[in-house]
Design a protein around this motif. Structure first.
Motif: not given
Length: 564
Positions: A53-56, A234-239, A312-317, A438-441
């Motif tokens: 959401p921030y990096a250009r 709480n950005e949507a891109a973060f899992g 890591t976006g939606p991914l775990r760890a 993909s979040a291995e929950q």
């Protein structure tokens, strides 16, 4: 068809009055150039095209739009040295006893590792060099340190400008506090020179960056672009995992501004490199691959406060973990007219071990039987075909992972949609259906006992094919990381800090000339990992005067400097 036969055929056809369409023999005239851009600790979500959401990252975004993005691309290890070994050799790094990053001899010996990759090992560079390619390695090496370690030339690279190895061309020192911030530009300068010098012959070039590995200290000019950034967790891109992790950051605003500034300069320099391919009219003849050596760093590591907010976006760890966030990285492949542009491949599963056989296939180079690659040729998938991989991917991690939720059993296997973790004795199974989770929950091992048995058998068969290693034997016996603190109930991240008086005593023992400060040489005395020591030194040096005062050493820079 070799160049001589091609020229002979072309002359015969022209002499007979045949009309030769423009570009009719382009594929025969030249084999593809290969440009391999490997960043360091860049997370799966660390680009705007990947949802950050921030990096250009306009240049990486453009590269992605011109590439096929392999969504399920995996490196072969959770940290740098073994991951890089797999790219070069197509072997799982455990086959070479490379289980962690290369350090000094004492540390390597303690972890039952060699001091470097055996130079007799065939590599992608040595195979392409024998086939007439110009070969280059530019940037981070980290496949062997120390006085007697082979340099990249021993592995098939003709043109070498490297760091993090023996006889490095750049030393990370305290003379320029912004060396790392400027390092990508230095590497790209060298890569541009190599490409220009070899524009008329096929070339293979590694451009392996230091960024965004810790410590990060962008220049004031780089940092200015993010002066107004106020990040949120709480950005949507973060899992789920990423949101919880960022919520515990010490100073998220400062950390995220620093990280994004570093990432944007990396993007700028990659843009310069790609622009040169356009200017030299080499873009259509050059296969560009972009990835990272492992997942995003963890801010609980001493010098990684700023690098540790990579996404890591939606991914775990994160780095050091075999969950998705530690081993799943970008897999961007661009080759105009050959690899579909703008394609997002959600289904194919590929790994770093596939690099050597795939590039050799596209370059028309036969892989000798003696190489015995662990990976497979996936060039047909790159060129647009869709198929499942023919053999599973495997991992082993014998050391600690920072983060209680990030420490699975020591073996992992990815086979089809399934990913299984088990201990070396086959117990402790965790099973995830990655395309759905993909979040291995959701560990579905209990509901899929037959699948667990099948994958466990494959994982244990693979692990038995590896050369014996005392570190593995210790982990198998204890089901604990090889470097776990003995008798410690808490992880290193939770353990209380050393009392200041202990660090004061260490300072006194290191201050050989009793001048009340430590030079880099004094600081490195008895340091277990000199490479890591060189990285930490500037993060403790709060006033950037090139030496450490007692206060800076005891506080580890934390009292006055937020970039440690």
């Amino acid at each position: 068809m070799n160049q001589y036969l091609f020229t002979l055929l072309l002359g015969t056809l022209v002499g007979a009055g045949c009309v030769i369409p423009a570009g009719a023999f382009a594929a025969e005239q030249r084999r593809p150039n290969v440009l391999f851009i490997l960043t360091d600790d860049q997370g799966w979500g660390d680009a705007r095209f990947a949802g950050h959401p921030y990096a250009r990252t306009p240049h990486l975004d453009r590269l992605a739009s011109q590439s096929t993005w392999i969504h399920q691309f995996y490196v072969a290890a959770t940290v740098c040295s073994p991951s890089r070994c797999a790219f070069l050799t197509s072997h799982y790094p455990a086959r070479h006893q490379i289980h962690g990053h290369f350090a000094d001899h004492a540390t390597n010996e303690k972890r039952h590792m060699p001091d470097w990759l055996d130079p007799k090992t065939p590599t992608i560079a040595s195979l392409l060099k024998q086939a007439g390619y110009a070969t280059a390695h530019i940037g981070k090496w980290h496949l062997g340190n120390g006085t007697h370690a082979p340099t990249p030339e021993a592995y098939g690279f003709e043109f070498v400008r490297h760091t993090t190895g023996n006889k490095s061309h750049w030393q990370e020192n305290t003379k320029d506090p912004y060396f790392r911030a400027k390092s990508t530009a230095l590497f790209v300068d060298e890569a541009i020179g190599f490409i220009k010098a070899n524009r008329n012959r096929p070339f293979y070039a590694n451009v392996w960056t230091l960024l965004p590995h810790a410590p990060l200290r962008p220049t004031p000019e780089q940092l200015a672009a993010y002066a107004s950034l106020v990040p949120r967790t709480n950005e949507a891109a973060f899992g789920r995992w990423m949101r919880d992790y960022l919520g515990a950051a010490r100073d998220l605003t400062h950390q995220m501004r620093t990280f994004c500034a570093s990432l944007t300069d990396l993007d700028t320099q990659v843009g310069r490199l790609l622009q040169v391919l356009d200017e030299l009219r080499l873009a259509d003849h050059t296969l560009v691959f972009f990835s990272s050596d492992n997942g995003a760093e963890d801010y609980r590591i001493g010098n990684a406060a700023n690098a540790g907010v990579g996404s890591t976006g939606p991914l775990r760890a994160r780095k050091r973990s075999m969950y998705e966030g530690g081993i799943r990285t970008f897999g961007l492949v661009r080759w105009p007219g050959r690899v579909p542009a703008g394609r997002v491949d959600e289904t194919s599963v590929m790994g770093g071990v596939d690099w050597l056989p795939t590039i050799c296939k596209l370059a028309g180079v036969t892989v000798p039987d003696s190489v015995r690659p662990d990976g497979e040729d996936v060039s047909d998938i790159w060129l647009g075909r869709s198929r499942p991989r023919r053999q599973p991917l495997h991992w082993e991690w014998l050391f600690r992972v920072w983060g209680e939720d990030y420490s699975p059993p020591a073996l992992a296997i990815r086979d089809g949609p399934w990913k299984l973790f088990v201990h070396h004795d086959g117990t402790g199974a965790e099973l995830y259906h990655i395309p759905r989770d993909s979040a291995e929950q959701d560990n579905v091992a209990d509901a899929n006992s037959e699948r667990v048995r099948e994958l466990t058998a494959k994982a244990l068969t693979w692990h038995k094919s590896l050369p014996p290693n005392p570190a593995r034997e210790a982990v198998a016996a204890s089901r604990k990381p090889f470097d776990a603190p003995r008798g410690a109930a808490k992880s290193a991240a939770q353990a209380p800090a050393q009392p200041a008086r202990n660090r004061a005593a260490i300072f006194k023992s290191k201050d050989a000339n009793r001048d009340g400060s430590l030079s880099l040489e004094e600081y490195l005395k008895n340091f277990p990992d000199p490479v890591e020591g060189r990285r930490r030194f500037p993060t403790f040096d709060a006033n950037q005067d090139g030496v450490l005062s007692k206060a800076e050493f005891v506080s580890m820079g934390k009292m006055t400097d937020k970039t440690n």
